[in-house]
Design a protein around this motif. Sequence first.
Motif, PDB file in Angstrom:
ATOM      1  N   ALA A  32       0.827  -1.206   0.000  1.00 16.62           N
ATOM      2  CA  ALA A  32       0.000   0.000   0.000  1.00 16.62           C
ATOM      3  C   ALA A  32       0.861   1.255   0.000  1.00 16.62           C
ATOM      4  CB  ALA A  32      -0.915  -0.012   1.214  1.00 16.62           C
ATOM      5  N   LYS A  33       0.632   2.108  -0.964  1.00 18.94           N
ATOM      6  CA  LYS A  33       1.245   3.439  -1.032  1.00 18.94           C
ATOM      7  C   LYS A  33       2.754   3.427  -0.838  1.00 18.94           C
ATOM      8  CE  LYS A  33      -2.340   5.918  -1.811  1.00 18.94           C
ATOM      9  NZ  LYS A  33      -2.487   6.695  -2.986  1.00 18.94           N
ATOM     10  N   ARG A  34       3.439   2.641  -1.599  1.00 15.73           N
ATOM     11  CA  ARG A  34       4.891   2.581  -1.523  1.00 15.73           C
ATOM     12  C   ARG A  34       5.487   3.596  -2.495  1.00 15.73           C
ATOM     13  NH1 ARG A  34       8.487  -2.653  -1.131  1.00 15.73           N
ATOM     14  NH2 ARG A  34      10.486  -1.618  -1.097  1.00 15.73           N
ATOM     15  N   LEU A  35       6.400   4.436  -2.024  1.00 11.61           N
ATOM     16  CA  LEU A  35       7.056   5.415  -2.875  1.00 11.61           C
ATOM     17  C   LEU A  35       8.129   4.733  -3.720  1.00 11.61           C
ATOM     18  CD1 LEU A  35       7.414   8.376  -0.375  1.00 11.61           C
ATOM     19  CD2 LEU A  35       5.650   8.025  -2.092  1.00 11.61           C
ATOM     20  N   ILE A  36       8.451   5.323  -4.864  1.00 14.78           N
ATOM     21  CA  ILE A  36       9.345   4.710  -5.844  1.00 14.78           C
ATOM     22  C   ILE A  36      10.545   5.620  -6.091  1.00 14.78           C
ATOM     23  CG2 ILE A  36       9.535   3.935  -8.233  1.00 14.78           C
ATOM     24  CD1 ILE A  36       6.527   3.475  -8.194  1.00 14.78           C
ATOM     25  N   TRP A  37      11.733   5.029  -6.214  1.00 12.51           N
ATOM     26  CA  TRP A  37      12.936   5.752  -6.632  1.00 12.51           C
ATOM     27  C   TRP A  37      13.104   5.599  -8.132  1.00 12.51           C
ATOM     28  CZ3 TRP A  37      15.642   9.031  -3.779  1.00 12.51           C
ATOM     29  CH2 TRP A  37      15.604   8.920  -2.397  1.00 12.51           C
ATOM     30  N   ALA A  38      13.547   6.656  -8.804  1.00 11.67           N
ATOM     31  CA  ALA A  38      13.807   6.597 -10.240  1.00 11.67           C
ATOM     32  C   ALA A  38      14.939   7.553 -10.584  1.00 11.67           C
ATOM     33  CB  ALA A  38      12.557   6.963 -11.027  1.00 11.67           C
ATOM     34  N   GLU A  39      15.574   7.333 -11.746  1.00 14.31           N
ATOM     35  CA  GLU A  39      16.676   8.175 -12.192  1.00 14.31           C
ATOM     36  C   GLU A  39      16.167   9.259 -13.131  1.00 14.31           C
ATOM     37  OE1 GLU A  39      20.850   7.943 -14.691  1.00 14.31           O
ATOM     38  OE2 GLU A  39      19.742   6.114 -14.278  1.00 14.31           O
ATOM     39  N   VAL A  40      16.636  10.489 -12.938  1.00 11.23           N
ATOM     40  CA  VAL A  40      16.224  11.624 -13.766  1.00 11.23           C
ATOM     41  C   VAL A  40      17.005  11.606 -15.078  1.00 11.23           C
ATOM     42  CG1 VAL A  40      16.137  14.140 -13.919  1.00 11.23           C
ATOM     43  CG2 VAL A  40      15.665  13.009 -11.750  1.00 11.23           C
ATOM     44  N   LEU A  41      16.275  11.666 -16.204  1.00  7.43           N
ATOM     45  CA  LEU A  41      16.901  11.669 -17.520  1.00  7.43           C
ATOM     46  C   LEU A  41      16.855  13.032 -18.189  1.00  7.43           C
ATOM     47  CD1 LEU A  41      15.510   8.286 -18.842  1.00  7.43           C
ATOM     48  CD2 LEU A  41      17.704   8.735 -17.756  1.00  7.43           C
TER      49      LEU A  41
END
Length: 97
Positions: A32-41
């Motif tokens: 439930a409502k897990r935040l996500i990490w991502a790389e900025v392109l």
Amino acid sequence: MLHDRVLVKEPRDEGERRSSGGILIPATASVAKRLIWAEVLAVGNHVRAVEVGDRVLFSPDDHHEVEIAGDQYLLLRERDLHAVAAERNDANTGLYL
């Protein structure tokens, strides 16, 4: 990119993962409502706190998916970002993770 938009690529680590206690969590388990990490392109010209190459934390509900040349990317507004992980340590910008 235009205005306050940020283009990111989410790492696709589909499959099982382990908790810090060693418990195996299957890929089908919903969190439930897990935040996500991502790389900025890429960033728009009005983005102030994020640069290309940074990692950002955001909610999976606050993005739009876009396909470019067969690859999936996510389009976010800068205000929808919760945290920035960066190598830089500018003097007047506050704390970076």
